[in-house]
Design an enzyme around this catalytic site. Sequence first.
Site, mmCIF file in Angstrom:
data_model
loop_
_atom_site.group_PDB
_atom_site.id
_atom_site.type_symbol
_atom_site.label_atom_id
_atom_site.label_comp_id
_atom_site.label_asym_id
_atom_site.label_seq_id
_atom_site.Cartn_x
_atom_site.Cartn_y
_atom_site.Cartn_z
ATOM 1 N N ASP A 199 -7.413 -3.623 -4.201
ATOM 2 C CA ASP A 199 -6.076 -3.149 -4.584
ATOM 3 C C ASP A 199 -5.664 -2.032 -3.627
ATOM 4 O OD1 ASP A 199 -6.404 -4.733 -6.820
ATOM 5 O OD2 ASP A 199 -7.155 -3.058 -8.030
HETATM 6 N N1 URA Z 1 -11.595 -4.659 -9.039
HETATM 7 C C1 URA Z 1 -10.412 -4.020 -9.166
HETATM 8 O O1 URA Z 1 -9.947 -3.801 -10.268
HETATM 9 N N2 URA Z 1 -9.792 -3.632 -8.039
HETATM 10 C C2 URA Z 1 -10.271 -3.845 -6.805
HETATM 11 O O2 URA Z 1 -9.641 -3.457 -5.813
HETATM 12 C C3 URA Z 1 -11.498 -4.501 -6.700
HETATM 13 C C4 URA Z 1 -12.146 -4.909 -7.834
#
Ligand code: URA
Length: 240
Positions: free
Chosen positions: A102
């Site tokens: 993310d």
């Molecule tokens: N899980 C998440 O919630 N975000 C990420 O970026 C990676 C794994």
Amino acid sequence: MRLAKYLAHAGVASRRAAEQIIRAGRVTVDGEVVLDPARDVDGSRPVAVDGRVVEPPRDRVVYAVHKPAGVVSTARDTHGRPTVVDLVAEPGRRLYPVGRLDADTTGLLLLTDDGELAARLTHPRYEVPKVYVAEVGGGPISERALRALREGVELEDGRTAPAKVRRLRGNVIELTLREGRKRQVRRMCAHVGHPVKRLKRVAIGPLRLGDLPEGAARRLTDAEVRSLRDVAGRRWRARG
Ligand code: URA
């Protein structure tokens, strides 16, 4: 090298698609149509697809990047935000992120021009473990919440697989997941009443983020690339 692999490494198509292209009679070696994807080629004689000569494949590279928050992990962003690809100076090569983090997640992300390795590392079938450190809110974490995270929680897209989860200190936990669903750690933690405040990925299979500074990138050594191939390949062979 097998002809299908040669075409895949040269970026013509995936290995499977390359096999189909060969069987369809579209590939020549030294001007002669070859229908066998396993034919041995070494680049000394021209290989052509539909009459057009294919540049011999070159060595593939893999980079580890320490992604900062606010940098997106797509190759190009439609909103003009900085991307992880901007963190690596490799003129003349087109690198792709291996999976996604993310925008607000930090930590280890791989970039490569090796499509097959990227596919193996991200496909759930290969179950490559990824380790995350999450700082969570919602008050002290109970043993019950930890157990629920370990055993699996019911999300909109189904129950999560068993995971390794341990408390590192206070409200900081480490989670080792073999799945890679969208925003999975955030959704799992929110589900047990502990929304994530900060999230960082610290390992992918045998590879650890270590002390790579935020925003920095480094090319992996041949031994590190082999260890990544090994972890994805082993599970592939084991599961057939
Ligand atoms: N899980 C998440 O919630 N975000 C990420 O970026 C990676 C794994």
